[in-house]
Design a protein around this motif. Structure first.
Motif, PDB file in Angstrom:
ATOM      1  N   UNK A 122       0.831  -1.204   0.000  1.00  0.00           N
ATOM      2  CA  UNK A 122       0.000   0.000   0.000  1.00  0.00           C
ATOM      3  C   UNK A 122       0.870   1.260   0.000  1.00  0.00           C
ATOM      4  N   UNK A 123       1.934   1.275   0.799  1.00  0.00           N
ATOM      5  CA  UNK A 123       2.846   2.430   0.803  1.00  0.00           C
ATOM      6  C   UNK A 123       3.447   2.648  -0.582  1.00  0.00           C
ATOM      7  N   UNK A 124       3.893   1.560  -1.199  1.00  0.00           N
ATOM      8  CA  UNK A 124       4.488   1.636  -2.522  1.00  0.00           C
ATOM      9  C   UNK A 124       3.468   2.144  -3.547  1.00  0.00           C
ATOM     10  N   UNK A 125       2.238   1.635  -3.474  1.00  0.00           N
ATOM     11  CA  UNK A 125       1.192   2.035  -4.415  1.00  0.00           C
ATOM     12  C   UNK A 125       0.818   3.506  -4.222  1.00  0.00           C
ATOM     13  N   UNK A 126       0.731   3.954  -2.981  1.00  0.00           N
ATOM     14  CA  UNK A 126       0.427   5.367  -2.717  1.00  0.00           C
ATOM     15  C   UNK A 126       1.502   6.272  -3.310  1.00  0.00           C
ATOM     16  N   UNK A 127       2.768   5.918  -3.086  1.00  0.00           N
ATOM     17  CA  UNK A 127       3.875   6.718  -3.619  1.00  0.00           C
ATOM     18  C   UNK A 127       3.848   6.745  -5.150  1.00  0.00           C
ATOM     19  N   UNK A 128       3.632   5.582  -5.756  1.00  0.00           N
ATOM     20  CA  UNK A 128       3.616   5.508  -7.222  1.00  0.00           C
ATOM     21  C   UNK A 128       2.464   6.321  -7.804  1.00  0.00           C
ATOM     22  N   UNK A 129       1.292   6.249  -7.178  1.00  0.00           N
ATOM     23  CA  UNK A 129       0.132   7.001  -7.667  1.00  0.00           C
ATOM     24  C   UNK A 129       0.364   8.502  -7.497  1.00  0.00           C
ATOM     25  N   UNK A 147       3.238  10.088  -7.428  1.00  0.00           N
ATOM     26  CA  UNK A 147       4.224  10.516  -8.422  1.00  0.00           C
ATOM     27  C   UNK A 147       3.596  10.617  -9.814  1.00  0.00           C
ATOM     28  N   UNK A 148       2.730   9.670 -10.147  1.00  0.00           N
ATOM     29  CA  UNK A 148       2.070   9.700 -11.459  1.00  0.00           C
ATOM     30  C   UNK A 148       1.163  10.923 -11.581  1.00  0.00           C
ATOM     31  N   UNK A 172       1.149  14.431 -21.844  1.00  0.00           N
ATOM     32  CA  UNK A 172      -0.075  14.393 -21.039  1.00  0.00           C
ATOM     33  C   UNK A 172      -0.791  13.049 -21.200  1.00  0.00           C
ATOM     34  N   UNK A 173      -0.867  12.544 -22.426  1.00  0.00           N
ATOM     35  CA  UNK A 173      -1.501  11.243 -22.672  1.00  0.00           C
ATOM     36  C   UNK A 173      -0.732  10.115 -21.977  1.00  0.00           C
ATOM     37  N   UNK A 174       0.602  10.182 -22.070  1.00  0.00           N
ATOM     38  CA  UNK A 174       1.427   9.170 -21.409  1.00  0.00           C
ATOM     39  C   UNK A 174       1.255   9.248 -19.892  1.00  0.00           C
ATOM     40  N   UNK A 175       1.281  10.443 -19.339  1.00  0.00           N
ATOM     41  CA  UNK A 175       1.141  10.626 -17.895  1.00  0.00           C
ATOM     42  C   UNK A 175      -0.251  10.210 -17.413  1.00  0.00           C
ATOM     43  N   UNK A 176      -1.275  10.467 -18.217  1.00  0.00           N
ATOM     44  CA  UNK A 176      -2.637  10.066 -17.858  1.00  0.00           C
ATOM     45  C   UNK A 176      -2.758   8.547 -17.834  1.00  0.00           C
ATOM     46  N   UNK A 177      -2.164   7.886 -18.808  1.00  0.00           N
ATOM     47  CA  UNK A 177      -2.185   6.417 -18.840  1.00  0.00           C
ATOM     48  C   UNK A 177      -1.436   5.844 -17.632  1.00  0.00           C
ATOM     49  N   UNK A 178      -0.303   6.445 -17.292  1.00  0.00           N
ATOM     50  CA  UNK A 178       0.459   5.998 -16.130  1.00  0.00           C
ATOM     51  C   UNK A 178      -0.339   6.210 -14.845  1.00  0.00           C
ATOM     52  N   UNK A 179      -0.994   7.357 -14.721  1.00  0.00           N
ATOM     53  CA  UNK A 179      -1.800   7.640 -13.523  1.00  0.00           C
ATOM     54  C   UNK A 179      -2.940   6.635 -13.397  1.00  0.00           C
ATOM     55  N   UNK A 180      -3.552   6.273 -14.526  1.00  0.00           N
ATOM     56  CA  UNK A 180      -4.626   5.279 -14.519  1.00  0.00           C
ATOM     57  C   UNK A 180      -4.101   3.922 -14.034  1.00  0.00           C
ATOM     58  N   UNK A 181      -2.923   3.540 -14.534  1.00  0.00           N
ATOM     59  CA  UNK A 181      -2.316   2.263 -14.144  1.00  0.00           C
ATOM     60  C   UNK A 181      -1.939   2.271 -12.653  1.00  0.00           C
ATOM     61  N   UNK A 182      -1.373   3.357 -12.182  1.00  0.00           N
ATOM     62  CA  UNK A 182      -0.971   3.439 -10.777  1.00  0.00           C
ATOM     63  C   UNK A 182      -2.194   3.515  -9.853  1.00  0.00           C
ATOM     64  N   UNK A 183      -3.279   4.102 -10.353  1.00  0.00           N
ATOM     65  CA  UNK A 183      -4.511   4.116  -9.563  1.00  0.00           C
ATOM     66  C   UNK A 183      -5.055   2.698  -9.402  1.00  0.00           C
TER      67      UNK A 183
END
Length: 161
Positions: free
Chosen positions: A109-116, A118-119, A135-146
């Motif tokens: 959970x700590x790792x996932x919170x940090x990754x989300x 950062x994304x 922006x498209x790349x960052x949005x896709x990364x944020x979706x994956x980290x979420x």
């Protein structure tokens, strides 16, 4: 067997400790392998150098990661249940397995919170810069980290562990 005995002794086990583990039903090869892994990884350290993110966001993915993180320190047997390597011998301890599962879910959970987090920052920076491709790349990364964050948050509940 002589090779495994030598390996176990070089990893720091005494002949008395080895005899006890053999009488507990472990093979010489299992004893030697576990002793080397503990020696090489550092006793008492919580492993997870490669992170805690499972290969997929399922119970099976969590189980694979749990096995990877605790290899050489935790072993399940049908006859004795969970065994914990205490640095000297295998000790039957079902509670230790549960505690390690909870500890791993905390770290996940700590790792996932940090990754989300950062994304989301990367997404905001891309938006501020006006770079559409970034922006498209960052949005896709944020979706994956979420997704990872939601998975870690769901499985954090002790009733799922």
């Amino acid at each position: 067997m002589a090779d495994a005995l030598s390996r176990a002794m070089l990893a720091g086990l005494s002949s008395e400790q080895i005899r006890k583990m053999l009488s507990d039903g472990l093979t010489m090869e299992e004893i030697a392998d576990a002793a080397e892994r503990v020696r090489d990884s550092g006793e008492g350290e919580f492993l997870g150098e490669d992170g805690f993110r499972p290969s997929d966001f399922s119970d099976a993915g969590n189980a694979k990661k749990f096995i990877e993180v605790n290899r050489g320190r935790l072993l399940y047997t049908d006859s004795r249940g969970w065994l914990w390597w205490d640095g000297v011998r295998w000790v039957a301890d079902d509670h230790k397995a549960s505690a390690l599962a909870v500890q791993m879910s905390d770290k996940m959970l700590e790792e996932a919170q940090d990754a989300y987090r950062q994304a989301l920052h990367q997404q905001a920076e891309a938006k501020a810069a006006g770079d559409r491709a970034e922006m498209e790349r960052a949005t896709a990364l944020a979706r994956e980290e979420r997704e990872y964050y939601n998975h870690a948050n769901r499985t954090r509940s002790a009733r799922y562990i």
